[in-house]
Design a protein around this motif. Structure first.
Motif, PDB file in Angstrom:
ATOM      1  N   GLY A  71      13.569   2.393 -38.732  1.00 44.23           N
ATOM      2  CA  GLY A  71      13.558   1.422 -37.647  1.00 44.23           C
ATOM      3  C   GLY A  71      14.496   0.263 -37.916  1.00 44.23           C
ATOM      4  N   ALA A  72      14.614  -0.115 -39.184  1.00 45.07           N
ATOM      5  CA  ALA A  72      15.517  -1.219 -39.536  1.00 45.07           C
ATOM      6  C   ALA A  72      16.971  -0.860 -39.274  1.00 45.07           C
ATOM      7  CB  ALA A  72      15.333  -1.598 -41.005  1.00 45.07           C
ATOM      8  N   GLN A  73      17.299   0.433 -39.368  1.00 44.96           N
ATOM      9  CA  GLN A  73      18.672   0.849 -39.068  1.00 44.96           C
ATOM     10  C   GLN A  73      18.986   0.605 -37.587  1.00 44.96           C
ATOM     11  OE1 GLN A  73      20.276   1.707 -41.863  1.00 44.96           O
ATOM     12  NE2 GLN A  73      18.300   1.538 -42.886  1.00 44.96           N
ATOM     13  N   TYR A  74      17.982   0.794 -36.717  1.00 47.99           N
ATOM     14  CA  TYR A  74      18.163   0.488 -35.291  1.00 47.99           C
ATOM     15  C   TYR A  74      18.287  -1.012 -35.076  1.00 47.99           C
ATOM     16  CZ  TYR A  74      16.994   5.073 -33.201  1.00 47.99           C
ATOM     17  OH  TYR A  74      16.996   6.373 -32.786  1.00 47.99           O
ATOM     18  N   GLY A  75      17.329  -1.753 -35.622  1.00 45.55           N
ATOM     19  CA  GLY A  75      17.263  -3.182 -35.358  1.00 45.55           C
ATOM     20  C   GLY A  75      18.473  -3.954 -35.823  1.00 45.55           C
ATOM     21  N   GLY A  76      19.071  -3.506 -36.924  1.00 43.65           N
ATOM     22  CA  GLY A  76      20.224  -4.223 -37.463  1.00 43.65           C
ATOM     23  C   GLY A  76      21.398  -4.267 -36.515  1.00 43.65           C
ATOM     24  N   SER A  77      21.487  -3.303 -35.602  1.00 44.97           N
ATOM     25  CA  SER A  77      22.630  -3.259 -34.687  1.00 44.97           C
ATOM     26  C   SER A  77      22.525  -4.297 -33.573  1.00 44.97           C
ATOM     27  CB  SER A  77      22.761  -1.872 -34.060  1.00 44.97           C
ATOM     28  OG  SER A  77      21.636  -1.590 -33.230  1.00 44.97           O
ATOM     29  N   THR A  78      21.310  -4.724 -33.229  1.00 44.20           N
ATOM     30  CA  THR A  78      21.140  -5.631 -32.098  1.00 44.20           C
ATOM     31  C   THR A  78      21.825  -6.965 -32.339  1.00 44.20           C
ATOM     32  OG1 THR A  78      19.033  -4.591 -31.510  1.00 44.20           O
ATOM     33  CG2 THR A  78      19.442  -6.803 -30.647  1.00 44.20           C
ATOM     34  N   THR A  79      21.498  -7.613 -33.463  1.00 44.71           N
ATOM     35  CA  THR A  79      22.125  -8.912 -33.746  1.00 44.71           C
ATOM     36  C   THR A  79      23.563  -8.742 -34.230  1.00 44.71           C
ATOM     37  OG1 THR A  79      20.933  -8.825 -35.848  1.00 44.71           O
ATOM     38  CG2 THR A  79      20.066 -10.281 -34.156  1.00 44.71           C
ATOM     39  N   ALA A  80      23.884  -7.569 -34.774  1.00 45.60           N
ATOM     40  CA  ALA A  80      25.278  -7.327 -35.156  1.00 45.60           C
ATOM     41  C   ALA A  80      26.174  -7.350 -33.923  1.00 45.60           C
ATOM     42  CB  ALA A  80      25.405  -5.991 -35.875  1.00 45.60           C
ATOM     43  N   ILE A  81      25.682  -6.766 -32.840  1.00 47.34           N
ATOM     44  CA  ILE A  81      26.462  -6.709 -31.592  1.00 47.34           C
ATOM     45  C   ILE A  81      26.429  -8.043 -30.856  1.00 47.34           C
ATOM     46  CG2 ILE A  81      26.541  -5.657 -29.296  1.00 47.34           C
ATOM     47  CD1 ILE A  81      25.558  -3.037 -30.658  1.00 47.34           C
ATOM     48  N   LEU A  82      25.262  -8.614 -30.700  1.00 50.17           N
ATOM     49  CA  LEU A  82      25.119  -9.808 -29.870  1.00 50.17           C
ATOM     50  C   LEU A  82      25.535 -11.102 -30.570  1.00 50.17           C
ATOM     51  CD1 LEU A  82      21.713  -9.092 -28.108  1.00 50.17           C
ATOM     52  CD2 LEU A  82      24.019  -8.674 -27.256  1.00 50.17           C
ATOM     53  N   LEU A  83      25.286 -11.173 -31.898  1.00 49.59           N
ATOM     54  CA  LEU A  83      25.516 -12.424 -32.620  1.00 49.59           C
ATOM     55  C   LEU A  83      26.551 -12.312 -33.729  1.00 49.59           C
ATOM     56  CD1 LEU A  83      21.751 -13.374 -33.039  1.00 49.59           C
ATOM     57  CD2 LEU A  83      23.323 -14.299 -31.356  1.00 49.59           C
ATOM     58  N   ASN A  84      27.108 -11.112 -33.924  1.00 48.84           N
ATOM     59  CA  ASN A  84      28.006 -10.864 -35.051  1.00 48.84           C
ATOM     60  C   ASN A  84      27.311 -11.198 -36.367  1.00 48.84           C
ATOM     61  OD1 ASN A  84      30.438  -9.948 -36.125  1.00 48.84           O
ATOM     62  ND2 ASN A  84      31.332 -11.999 -36.206  1.00 48.84           N
ATOM     63  N   LEU A  85      26.020 -10.896 -36.420  1.00 46.97           N
ATOM     64  CA  LEU A  85      25.190 -11.234 -37.573  1.00 46.97           C
ATOM     65  C   LEU A  85      24.377 -10.003 -37.952  1.00 46.97           C
ATOM     66  CD1 LEU A  85      24.407 -13.736 -39.313  1.00 46.97           C
ATOM     67  CD2 LEU A  85      22.511 -14.089 -37.740  1.00 46.97           C
ATOM     68  N   PRO A  86      24.894  -9.127 -38.817  1.00 43.25           N
ATOM     69  CA  PRO A  86      24.189  -7.892 -39.151  1.00 43.25           C
ATOM     70  C   PRO A  86      22.837  -8.180 -39.788  1.00 43.25           C
ATOM     71  CG  PRO A  86      26.455  -7.832 -39.936  1.00 43.25           C
ATOM     72  CD  PRO A  86      26.176  -9.246 -39.518  1.00 43.25           C
ATOM     73  N   GLY A  87      21.777  -7.667 -39.185  1.00 38.09           N
ATOM     74  CA  GLY A  87      20.468  -7.847 -39.773  1.00 38.09           C
ATOM     75  C   GLY A  87      20.225  -6.910 -40.936  1.00 38.09           C
TER      76      GLY A  87
END
Length: 502
Positions: A71-87
């Motif tokens: 699940g963390a592999q999915y979640g990390g993409s959200t802020t990477a795309i929106l905030l340029n901040l890889p979770g």
């Protein structure tokens, strides 16, 4: 036919209401920790390990912990795309083109492509896991002590090769982990080792305390010392449905990345991180327009996201077939097996079919749940970044201490968390990665046990490790891997690949 029967058994287990609930909890927590920078799945799984001790069914605990990881592999993409901040570390590559797409007003398309690619790759890689695991487990049952010793050595050396930073420091961390695993009374002679007169150490170091300290507390101290700079959301997210042209463009990258991730996921160390970088490099290399990469290439989002999710699934193969962790989270999963009284290894598939196949089937369900959770709730995940770290971090530490204490009601374990938390922070500040240490700590006793058993069988002849073909081959591969990792040219490439994680 046997495979079909096993999959049916798995779904019968995974679809029980309590297992569905824990699968949902796991993937939701995984998405959350993937979104929040500085926590990550390793620390989260480490801190939740004590809770699993009270689970009635081991399969429920493992389904939840596995859901956190992929699940963390999915979640990390959200802020990477929106905030340029890889979770999550493997989402660093996704940020390169994903954030550019967001700046161009295509954030919805980027998020949808990441979710679609992740779902397809995760589902296909789970099929690979289901097909490959049984024959590998049967082959592993034929291994003797010498072969297991060589396999553990190869796994540890491979984790050094794939660890970021200095290979020499990674080797030192593995050795330190093996030494920590040797603390306590020797099982054969009863002689205390590295106890320094403390009777609390006679039973060895508590795995949960070491894991929570080295990954949970140390990561929090690291983030308090070097606060993350939060990005700003790039406008509203609209139009989550990609166009037909975009869907056609991602088919080939997703399929290629699924193959790359499935293959690299079984490698010890940072296989999921390496998979995302490898996929990005391949897509850029074969693209008819390589200049678009770094400027919003949709293949630069679909490829890495598919690769790291495929790798997350196949990293369970060495865990379930050999009892060898391919990732720090898999080392923690071994701890969960042991807490539940199950000895991980090739015999697990035959002795615990309900557990193994229930876990595998839950991955299909979990991947479907992640698609449902990620796209409609994007606003919620991003708003989580507004939680103040001075509230979040103390709460996590208190929760971890209470959970660890509940295992044995021993205040010494809390002191161990504090000690290993400080040790982990110091090691991180010195440029040493804790992950190889944890792999050494978990695999050290297995290494010692099989070395001793092989020498007893051969009457003390060390040549038994090189006269047996399989053992000699794996030891030879380990030597080659170590030499390659220490070559100057390879070392420079490793530094470039993993520099994006920091």
């Amino acid at each position: 036919m046997e495979l079909f029967d096993n999959i049916v058994l798995g779904f019968e287990t995974a679809l029980q209401w309590q297992n569905l609930l824990f699968c949902l909890i796991g993937v939701a927590l995984g998405t959350a920790v993937g979104v929040l920078p500085g926590i990550g799945p390793t620390a989260t799984v480490a801190m939740l390990l004590p809770i699993t001790f009270n689970f009635d069914e081991p399969v429920s605990a493992l389904i939840m912990l596995a859901g956190i990881y992929y699940g963390a592999q999915y979640g990390g993409s959200t802020t990477a795309i929106l905030l340029n901040l890889p979770g999550e570390s493997s989402a660093a590559v996704t940020a390169i083109d994903g954030h550019q797409m967001a700046l161009q007003g295509r954030a919805g398309h980027a998020l949808a492509v990441a979710a679609i690619g992740s779902f397809v790759a995760g589902s296909v890689a789970t099929v690979v896991l289901a097909v490959a695991a049984p024959p590998l487990a049967r082959a592993a049952l034929k291994f003797g002590a010498a072969e297991y010793f060589a396999l553990v050595v190869l796994g540890l050396i491979a984790s050094i090769t794939l660890a970021r930073g200095s290979a020499v420091k990674a080797l030192a961390m593995v050795v330190l982990g093996i030494l920590l695993g040797a603390v306590g009374q020797d099982l054969s002679s009863g002689t205390p080792r590295f106890t320094f007169g403390f009777r609390e150490l006679y039973g060895g170091l508590e795995f949960v305390a070491v894991a929570v300290g080295m990954f949970g507390v140390a990561e929090i101290l690291k983030n308090l010392h070097d606060p993350e700079q939060r990005g700003q959301l790039v406008g509203r997210v609209t139009n989550l449905m990609p166009s037909r042209a975009d869907l056609k463009r991602i088919v080939a990258p997703v399929l290629r990345a699924t193959g790359i991730g499935s293959a690299l996921g079984v490698l010890p160390g940072g296989g999921h991180v390496l998979a995302s970088y490898a996929s990005y490099a391949v897509e850029k290399k074969i693209s008819k327009n390589p200049r678009e990469f770094g400027r919003g290439a949709i293949a630069g989002v679909a490829g890495p996201e598919s690769a790291n999710n495929a790798a997350a699934q196949t990293s369970f193969i060495p865990l379930l077939t050999l009892g060898i962790p391919a990732h720090p989270v898999m080392a923690l999963m071994i701890g969960a097996f042991i807490i539940q009284g199950i000895q991980p290894g090739p015999g697990v598939m035959e002795q615990q079919p309900v557990l193994v196949w229930g876990l595998i089937a839950s991955m299909w369900i979990g991947n479907l749940l992640l698609v449902v959770l990620n796209l409609p709730l994007i606003g919620l995940w991003v708003r989580m970044l507004s939680v103040p770290y001075d509230v979040l971090f103390p709460a996590i530490v208190v929760f971890a201490c209470i959970g660890t204490y509940s295992l044995s009601q021993n205040a010494y374990d809390i002191l161990a968390i504090a000690f290993f938390g400080l040790l982990g922070f110091v090691l991180i500040r010195c440029g040493c990665e804790p992950a190889p240490l944890l792999l050494g700590f978990v695999l050290g006793p297995l290494l010692e046990e099989n070395a001793r058993r092989a020498l007893q069988i051969s009457h003390g002849d060390p040549m038994t490790f090189v006269t047996r073909p399989i053992s000699a081959t794996m030891l030879g591969l380990a030597v080659v891997a170590l030499v390659v990792a220490l070559l100057p040219a390879i070392r420079r490439k490793r530094e470039v690949v993993f520099s994006e994680e920091d």
